[in-house]
Design an enzyme around this catalytic site. Sequence first.
Site, PDB file in Angstrom:
ATOM      1  N   HIS A 148       2.505 -11.453  14.331  1.00 57.74           N
ATOM      2  CA  HIS A 148       3.573 -11.948  15.205  1.00 57.74           C
ATOM      3  C   HIS A 148       3.337 -13.395  15.641  1.00 57.74           C
ATOM      4  O   HIS A 148       4.224 -14.022  16.237  1.00 57.74           O
ATOM      5  CB  HIS A 148       3.688 -11.045  16.438  1.00 57.74           C
ATOM      6  CG  HIS A 148       5.068 -10.986  17.017  1.00 57.74           C
ATOM      7  ND1 HIS A 148       6.064 -11.885  16.687  1.00 57.74           N
ATOM      8  CD2 HIS A 148       5.634 -10.128  17.911  1.00 57.74           C
ATOM      9  CE1 HIS A 148       7.164 -11.591  17.351  1.00 57.74           C
ATOM     10  NE2 HIS A 148       6.929 -10.524  18.103  1.00 57.74           N
ATOM     11  N   THR A 208       0.849  -1.194   0.000  1.00 58.58           N
ATOM     12  CA  THR A 208       0.000   0.000   0.000  1.00 58.58           C
ATOM     13  C   THR A 208       0.879   1.236   0.000  1.00 58.58           C
ATOM     14  O   THR A 208       1.919   1.268   0.667  1.00 58.58           O
ATOM     15  CB  THR A 208      -0.953   0.011   1.220  1.00 58.58           C
ATOM     16  OG1 THR A 208      -1.775   1.186   1.171  1.00 58.58           O
ATOM     17  CG2 THR A 208      -0.200  -0.012   2.529  1.00 58.58           C
TER      18      THR A 208
END
Length: 417
Positions: A388, A335
Amino acid sequence: MAEIKVPELAESISEGTIAQWLKQPGDYVEQGEYLLELETDKVNVELTAEESGVLQEVLKDSGDTVQVGEIIGTITEGAGESSAPAPSEKAESKESEKEEKQAEPAAQEVSQEAQTEAKSRTIASPSARKLAREKGIDLSQVPTGDPLGRVRKQDVEAYEKPAAKPASQQKQQPQAQKTQQSFEKPVEVQKMSRRRQTIAKRLVEVQQTSAMLTTFNEVDMTAVMNLRKRRKDQFFEQNEVKLGFMSFFTKAVVAALKKYPLLNAEIQGDELIVKKFYDIGIAVAAEEGLVVPVVRDADRLTFAGIEKEIGELAKKARSNKLTLGELQGGSFTITNGGTFGSLMSTPILNSPQVGILGMHKIQLRPVAIDEERFENRPMMYIALSYDHRIVDGKEAVGFLVTIKNLLEDPEQLLLEG
């Protein structure tokens, strides 16, 4: 008679909202002609007539939510109201009028039976049903002057004035008044589009269902900008497309994904699906919200191929012509908030992907060349948001450093393929 049904759209889409009907009841439609526009979570789809005839009835209005497979209208064979009767039909019209007069008593009996049946199963026009839902009115309690007992919109409007409001509506009224009174200055209430509602819902879901973390770095864009300056004219003459920044970043992302494959994966239950393909989503700002069309097999495309593909997808996105297939199946997303002036941001994951790269504005900043010298260099902050749960900090930082090194020495991208 042919039924107009909501077709199968995609595995992940089970419903949509009718944006607008392009034809009205009584209109004649040809096979393949557009009937209505359906707004889904991802794209707007125009539904076509499967056969020629007259649009007999519309069962759902604009703004109504419809399910896949649901009947939303009917088409009958014929030439429509505007077609002129044949000569033979004119000759028989007088005889048919006589037969109709003789059949009036029987028709009255049939209408009485139909009215009795309608009392047990309320028949109403789509506009009447919609207004009744908005006003909290029970359609079975609304009197109508229709011979067949069909409740019309004007019947609901007429019933609303003298009748007392239902208890449910009375309970809601104080809350509604409280909401209106909470604004002391003028406000404008706008209904969120279906796509905007979906975007909002999914962005919240991502943050609730993933352990999202963002790491940052900065890139000296001097080498890329000098290369573009030297090669842009020749590149355009050979490929008929401009050499932009996105092809460099896409190539760098593919190379980094090959080095750190867990960023090209997704979680399914207690398993990791590590993808061996590189379908890169490119976020594009469209009028109704952000969409992410996918550049397929970006590792096999040249710089020119990537630039052409991104250009075509962006054009389709802004004209609302993207297909569902062009929006599904990406493995990683890029993006670019820098096109709007963003200096730094933390991009949100495009679920079920576990990584997204954020590009930002190129800005001149003083950079230390050595212990004594400083130079103004075109610098860009880049950000990597990652899940994560499966990507450790060491891999995330290494991924971002790889992209930084490749962009600061863009000739390496040729060696990376």
